[in-house]
Write an enzyme that holds these catalytic residues in place. Structure first.
Site, PDB file in Angstrom:
ATOM      1  N   LYS A 162       0.865  -1.186   0.000  1.00  8.75           N
ATOM      2  CA  LYS A 162       0.000   0.000   0.000  1.00  8.75           C
ATOM      3  C   LYS A 162       0.890   1.221   0.000  1.00  8.75           C
ATOM      4  O   LYS A 162       2.018   1.176   0.498  1.00  8.75           O
ATOM      5  CB  LYS A 162      -0.888   0.003   1.258  1.00  8.75           C
ATOM      6  CG  LYS A 162      -2.154   0.799   1.077  1.00  8.75           C
ATOM      7  CD  LYS A 162      -3.213  -0.012   0.364  1.00  8.75           C
ATOM      8  CE  LYS A 162      -4.498   0.743   0.196  1.00  8.75           C
ATOM      9  NZ  LYS A 162      -5.580  -0.158  -0.248  1.00  8.75           N
ATOM     10  N   ASP A 182      -6.922   4.206  -4.628  1.00  8.73           N
ATOM     11  CA  ASP A 182      -7.534   4.062  -3.302  1.00  8.73           C
ATOM     12  C   ASP A 182      -8.160   5.423  -2.987  1.00  8.73           C
ATOM     13  O   ASP A 182      -8.397   6.215  -3.910  1.00  8.73           O
ATOM     14  CB  ASP A 182      -6.466   3.628  -2.272  1.00  8.73           C
ATOM     15  CG  ASP A 182      -7.085   3.203  -0.942  1.00  8.73           C
ATOM     16  OD1 ASP A 182      -7.691   2.121  -0.885  1.00  8.73           O
ATOM     17  OD2 ASP A 182      -6.988   3.961   0.044  1.00  8.73           O
TER      18      ASP A 182
HETATM   19  P1  NAD Z   1     -13.073   7.484  -2.521  1.00  9.71           P
HETATM   20  O1  NAD Z   1     -12.059   8.537  -2.287  1.00  9.71           O
HETATM   21  O2  NAD Z   1     -13.637   7.285  -3.878  1.00  9.71           O
HETATM   22  O3  NAD Z   1     -14.291   7.681  -1.505  1.00  9.71           O
HETATM   23  C1  NAD Z   1     -14.123   7.863  -0.139  1.00  9.71           C
HETATM   24  C2  NAD Z   1     -15.443   8.365   0.419  1.00  9.71           C
HETATM   25  O4  NAD Z   1     -15.356   8.461   1.835  1.00  9.71           O
HETATM   26  C3  NAD Z   1     -15.834   9.744  -0.087  1.00  9.71           C
HETATM   27  O5  NAD Z   1     -17.220   9.738  -0.379  1.00  9.71           O
HETATM   28  C4  NAD Z   1     -15.543  10.638   1.110  1.00  9.71           C
HETATM   29  O6  NAD Z   1     -16.330  11.806   1.114  1.00  9.71           O
HETATM   30  C5  NAD Z   1     -15.932   9.695   2.220  1.00  9.71           C
HETATM   31  N1  NAD Z   1     -15.446  10.133   3.526  1.00  9.71           N
HETATM   32  C6  NAD Z   1     -14.255  10.670   3.859  1.00  9.71           C
HETATM   33  N2  NAD Z   1     -14.240  10.968   5.155  1.00  9.71           N
HETATM   34  C7  NAD Z   1     -15.452  10.630   5.656  1.00  9.71           C
HETATM   35  C8  NAD Z   1     -16.058  10.705   6.934  1.00  9.71           C
HETATM   36  N3  NAD Z   1     -15.392  11.198   7.969  1.00  9.71           N
HETATM   37  N4  NAD Z   1     -17.334  10.243   7.086  1.00  9.71           N
HETATM   38  C9  NAD Z   1     -18.006   9.727   6.042  1.00  9.71           C
HETATM   39  N5  NAD Z   1     -17.488   9.642   4.811  1.00  9.71           N
HETATM   40  C10 NAD Z   1     -16.222  10.084   4.622  1.00  9.71           C
HETATM   41  O7  NAD Z   1     -12.397   6.134  -1.975  1.00  9.71           O
HETATM   42  P2  NAD Z   1     -12.788   4.648  -2.317  1.00  9.71           P
HETATM   43  O8  NAD Z   1     -11.845   4.169  -3.366  1.00  9.71           O
HETATM   44  O9  NAD Z   1     -14.251   4.526  -2.511  1.00  9.71           O
HETATM   45  O10 NAD Z   1     -12.341   3.925  -0.967  1.00  9.71           O
HETATM   46  C11 NAD Z   1     -13.204   3.841   0.165  1.00  9.71           C
HETATM   47  C12 NAD Z   1     -12.723   2.717   1.067  1.00  9.71           C
HETATM   48  O11 NAD Z   1     -12.725   1.491   0.325  1.00  9.71           O
HETATM   49  C13 NAD Z   1     -11.298   2.839   1.599  1.00  9.71           C
HETATM   50  O12 NAD Z   1     -11.223   2.234   2.863  1.00  9.71           O
HETATM   51  C14 NAD Z   1     -10.483   2.032   0.615  1.00  9.71           C
HETATM   52  O13 NAD Z   1      -9.261   1.588   1.148  1.00  9.71           O
HETATM   53  C15 NAD Z   1     -11.439   0.894   0.370  1.00  9.71           C
HETATM   54  N6  NAD Z   1     -11.225   0.145  -0.868  1.00  9.71           N
HETATM   55  C16 NAD Z   1     -11.196   0.757  -2.077  1.00  9.71           C
HETATM   56  C17 NAD Z   1     -11.037   0.000  -3.219  1.00  9.71           C
HETATM   57  C18 NAD Z   1     -11.081   0.600  -4.593  1.00  9.71           C
HETATM   58  O14 NAD Z   1     -11.056  -0.168  -5.563  1.00  9.71           O
HETATM   59  N7  NAD Z   1     -11.175   1.898  -4.751  1.00  9.71           N
HETATM   60  C19 NAD Z   1     -10.848  -1.379  -3.121  1.00  9.71           C
HETATM   61  C20 NAD Z   1     -10.898  -1.986  -1.877  1.00  9.71           C
HETATM   62  C21 NAD Z   1     -11.089  -1.202  -0.745  1.00  9.71           C
END
Ligand code: NAD
Length: 420
Positions: free
Chosen positions: A106, A146
């Protein structure tokens, strides 16, 4: 130290629980307890006004026994060493659980991209990639999107990395990152892959539990890539979204919120706040939403002992990595609430990243049906495996998933031994 600042301790507690249960070989336990490489770079970037700033970037390579290091790049102000170490370890377990020939890594840069212009973000991304140099590579360590990054940043990373090679070698280096745009070697279905995989996983889980998705209700924390796609796909299965939240606030509507309409609104306005077809609600009301399924899809440590008691859902399906603290998880389990763990529920992202990498390597182009079909096969197989393991070991879903992942790595080490 807050949970968030000490995330690696949380990841270690999860690992230890599974290691104890399977009586993990002591050598393997020692090796897997820390990442193999911890790379920290400080690099300068020119701002739009001509001034210069120093940024701190991380790439943690937890383990590559199962294949090249693999894992996302996060742009967020709270990125810190402990967090990236935990996220890297979870990637190792995720790849092993899914049987994907990748390891775990990561990375991230500690800054808030919302406070920077697109030109500055591009320079930060490129300079970070350059600082990492050959610590990443198409057969060595393959980043992906991410929090705070997406196809745009991946294409910049790819392009910067390619510049380090002769023109004749460049095409074979494009798979140094996954999650790219379609035009630049991305895969169909990668954008929705994590949300899609989550629903495929929950399909299997709910069938085993005799709980129909059609007619159910859910709420989502984080309406970004993972949360918004999961919501749209759950809606297509006949489930109704009653609340959603992101960094701008929380909204709710007991009659339901249209996930497509909200996604269009968020794309335009940058957040859920102000969405007219729902009312603004406080965080306590949000956690207390009377719905069957809670999908945390924002950041880690959002389900804690401070709010766990508010949750009335039957299922917590972890779209985010590490949203539930071990203490909260134990209390949820005691109340009969099932937590479907991150390393299973959100593994659709790395799975389709693997498909993208294979397509790039073989100069293939899969259609969306093939991507979804292969993803469904892999999510179904791993979910069935976790359910079986849970029954045979009489343990919680996360420990079952961890036992399978760590057990697989143990077998690999037992065959290979360590050098010299
Ligand atoms: P992203 O940046 O697209 O979205 C993140 C979201 O979280 C946004 O809507 C943001 O406004 C919200 N957020 C931030 N702080 C917040 C808070 N305090 N309260 C509520 N919402 C809040 O990111 P993503 O890619 O969707 O990733 C989200 C999670 O999923 C992370 O934990 C990431 O590690 C995990 N993840 C992502 C992927 C991927 O393919 N993108 C894969 C596996 C896991």
């Amino acid at each position: 130290m807050s949970d968030h600042q000490n995330l690696f301790a949380m990841a270690t507690a999860q690992f230890t629980k599974a290691a104890d249960l399977i009586n993990l070989n002591p050598m393997v336990r020692t090796i897997l307890s820390e990442p193999q490489n911890e790379i920290i770079v400080n690099f300068p970037v020119t701002m739009d006004d001509g001034s210069h700033r120093l940024f701190k970037g991380y790439r943690i390579q937890h383990n590559n026994t199962h294949g090249p290091y693999k894992g996302g790049i996060r742009f967020h102000e709270s990125v810190n060493l402990s967090e990236v170490k935990a996220l890297a370890a979870w990637m190792t377990w995720k790849s092993a659980l899914m049987g994907i020939p990748f390891g775990g890594a990561k990375g991230g840069v500690s800054f808030n991209p919302r406070n920077f212009s697109p030109a500055e973000i591009q320079r930060i991304t490129r300079r970070f990639t350059y600082a990492l140099g050959n610590n990443i590579g198409p057969e060595y360590d393959i980043p992906a999107p991410d929090v705070g990054t997406g196809a745009r940043e991946m294409v910049w990373m790819m392009d910067t990395y390619m510049q380090m090679f002769n023109a004749s070698e460049r095409n074979q280096t494009r798979r140094v990152v996954t999650g790219k745009s379609l035009l630049n070697g991305g895969s169909l279905g990668r954008d929705k892959a994590t949300g899609q995989g989550l629903v495929f996983c929950f399909d299997v889980w709910s069938q085993h539990a005799g709980f129909p998705i059609k007619g159910s209700t859910f709420f989502v924390q984080g309406f970004g890539n993972v949360g918004s796609h999961a919501a749209r796909i759950m809606q297509a299965r006949g489930s109704r979204m009653l609340a959603a939240s992101d960094h701008t606030g929380a909204i709710g509507n007991a009659d339901g919120i249209d996930a497509h309409d909200l996604a269009a609104y968020v794309a335009q306005k940058g957040g859920v706040k102000g969405y007219a077809r729902a009312k603004e609600i406080q965080q306590t009301e949000f956690y207390h939403t009377k719905a069957d399924i809670f999908i945390p899809a924002a950041l880690e440590c959002t389900v804690t002992i401070d709010n766990e008691a508010l949750i009335q859902a039957k299922y917590v399906v972890e779209g985010a990595n590490g949203p539930t603290t071990p203490e909260a998880e134990a209390k949820l389990a005691a109340r009969g609430i099932t937590v479907i763990p991150d390393i299973l529920a959100n593994s659709g992202g790395v799975t389709v990243s693997y498909f993208e990498w294979v397509q790039n390597k073989n100069s293939e182009l899969w259609d969306l049906e093939k991507v979804d079909e292969e993803l469904n096969i892999m999510m179904t197989r791993s979910t069935e495996g976790v359910i079986e393991e849970m029954k045979s070991r009489k343990c919680d879903p996360r420990t079952a998933a961890m036992c399978l992942a760590v057990g697989r790595l143990e077998k690999i080490y037992m065959e290979r031994g360590i050098f010299p």
